[in-house]
Scaffold this active site. Structure first.
Site, short mmCIF file in Angstrom:
data_model
loop_
_atom_site.label_atom_id
_atom_site.label_comp_id
_atom_site.label_asym_id
_atom_site.label_seq_id
_atom_site.Cartn_x
_atom_site.Cartn_y
_atom_site.Cartn_z
N MET A 81 76.28 69.95 61.67
CA MET A 81 75.58 70.89 60.80
C MET A 81 75.61 72.31 61.38
SD MET A 81 72.30 68.55 59.75
CE MET A 81 71.72 69.71 58.51
N ASP A 240 75.42 65.55 59.28
CA ASP A 240 75.50 64.30 60.04
C ASP A 240 74.16 63.58 60.17
OD1 ASP A 240 74.42 66.19 61.77
OD2 ASP A 240 75.90 65.89 63.36
#
Length: 513
Positions: A81, A240
């Site tokens: 991210m 994720d």
């Protein structure tokens, strides 16, 4: 047989898995790529390396599974991210992407809080400005590399760059967009107030999707490069952490997850939007459409254990190589030989700064309480205990927010160790379970792909595909001892904060000199 491809674009490697329509993993494959650290506290990667690694990984996976690309019915993406991918008007990369663990933007975070106002920023985005987030990286580019800023026409996140190569389409999912600090998390839209307040062009930002929305289809060029079929649907996917939670079935209230990857995350599902008033926890959109989650993040969880292995466990590495064992198994066996509490030794796991509960890029690690009795076993156990104490800090914030937790689902590399799972149960005081899906974010991405293509609810798929396979109960006698050590651990950062900042500043000035 129909298969769904889950792709997880990690910090060190991309992992691809094939999951059949019954939820069983057919095969998996990984390809590594380099991490660039041009200065202390900086972390960058070339987006082109992500695409090359992903394309190679997909081709190798199809060969390993001995299936045709025509058998893949859909593709889902998960990814690291916050990383900022800057593209020009011709969709070419402007400069290497700044990653989630990059700490260069402390000044920009302060400017954002002052410009928008800390309370207003929290109200609009559900979060405070942190160095890992995307918006501060954009401001840094404007401040420090104005020539690159002027060239920029598009801003996307790491996995969205890979999807752009697969489909030719721009897009971003709600969960990953939550970590940009530019999303109105409560209302699941770009925050016009924040974007315009920071002076970021709204036209840079891509369309938004829910995680199981089909966001594009495979182009002929991408099909030729990967071995997949042209026109294969590609869903939006997720960051994720959201994908990892879906991958272990954290899709309803009462279940939390602890992810033991490079970073460590304590994650809990929310049916409704509830932001932490003090912004100590992240409040993000979930990968489950119309749902949210709260999480606390430790920047160097498995990363601390990896540091210990890389630099101070050469003997164990040689032994593992000679015997064909996993070096981490040898190290956890060594840790288990030391007594609980490591005979008064504590480890501070802030090797790359920290995020929760101490949002401090200048936080640093250390061993506290060393004496002549301490050997490698004590230090190894202290590393694992320190990581777990640090993760419990996030759990305490989640509990204080009023969310009831009944069980913890542990995933990531550290979840393979029964010793560590028992330690988590004892320190957290909750049952710790593992599930049959062990591929984390990649599995969650495959679930999202199946949901989008088959038009089935993500929660229903998780209930059907994911089952608990192991359960570890906390031991009351260990809990009591760990409680005393944890109370001491909680005093370390406040006591040493000033010293850590001085040392960080000294190291920074030395490197510049």
């Amino acid at each position: 047989m129909t298969y769904f491809l889950g792709i997880d674009l990690g910090t060190s490697a991309v992992k691809c898995i094939l999951v059949d329509d019954q939820g069983k993993v057919k095969a998996s494959h990984s390809v590594e790529y380099p991490l660039l650290q041009p200065q202390p506290g900086w972390a960058e990667q070339h987006p082109e390396d992500w695409w090359q690694g992903t394309a190679d990984c997909i081709r190798a996976l199809l060969d390993k599974a001995a299936i045709s690309g025509q058998d893949v019915a859909g593709i889902g993406l998960s990814g690291q991210m916050h990383g900022s991918v800057f593209l020009d008007s011709e969709r070419k990369v402007v400069r290497p992407a700044l990653l989630w663990c990059d700490q260069r933007t402390a000044a920009q975070c302060e400017w954002i809080e002052q410009t928008i106002g800390s309370e207003e920023l929290g109200r609009l985005t559900g979060n405070k400005a942190l160095t890992g987030f995307t918006a501060p990286k954009v401001i840094w580019l404007r401040d420090e590399e104005p020539e690159h800023y002027r060239r920029t026409a598009h801003l996307i996140l790491p996995k969205d760059y890979v999807r752009l190569q697969l489909t030719g389409e721009f897009g971003m999912d709600m969960a990953d967009a939550s970590g940009t600090l530019l999303l109105d998390v409560a209302n699941r839209r770009w925050s016009t107030e924040v974007v315009e307040g920071l002076g970021i062009p709204m036209e840079w930002l891509p369309p938004l999707y829910e995680s199981n929305d089909i966001a594009g289809r495979l182009t002929s060029a991408a099909a030729e490069r990967t071995g997949l079929a042209p026109g294969t649907p590609v869903v939006a996917g997720g960051g994720d952490q959201a994908c990892g939670a879906v991958g272990v079935g954290v899709v309803k209230q009462g279940i939390a997850s602890v992810a033991l990857g490079t970073s460590g995350v304590v994650f809990v599902h929310d049916d409704s939007y509830q932001a932490d008033e003090l912004r100590r926890l992240h409040s993000f959109c979930h990968g489950v459409p119309g749902k949210w989650h709260r999480m606390g993040v430790m920047l160097a969880a498995g990363g601390s254990f990896q540091w210990w292995k890389n630099h101070l466990a050469q003997e164990e590495q040689k032994q593992a190589a000679a015997e064909g064992h996993d070096v981490y198994e040898l190290l956890t066996e060594l840790a288990a030989s030391a007594p609980l509490g490591s005979e008064g030794l504590l480890f501070m796991p802030y090797l790359t700064g920290e995020r929760t509960p101490h949002p401090d890029p200048k936080a640093r690690g250390g061993f506290i309480g060393l004496n002549l009795r301490h050997g490698k076993a004590h230090l190894t156990r202290a590393v694992l205990e320190g990581i777990t104490f640090g993760l419990r800090d996030s759990l305490e914030l989640i509990k204080a927010s009023g969310i009831e937790i009944k069980e913890l689902r542990v995933n990531g590399g550290g979840a393979r160790s029964l010793f560590w799972r028992q330690m988590i149960a004892d320190i957290f005081g909750y049952p710790v379970v593992t599930v049959n899906s062990t591929d984390g974010p990649a599995y969650g991405a495959a679930v999202m792909a199946a949901s989008g293509v088959l038009q089935r609810d993500i929660s229903d798929l998780c209930e059907q595909w994911i089952q608990v396979v192991d359960r570890v109960e906390p031991k009351p006698e260990n809990q009591a001892q760990y409680e005393k050590y944890y109370e001491v651990f909680r005093t370390l950062y406040p006591t040493l904060k000033s010293t850590l900042h001085q040392l960080t500043d000294l190291a920074s000035s030395s490197s510049k000199g």
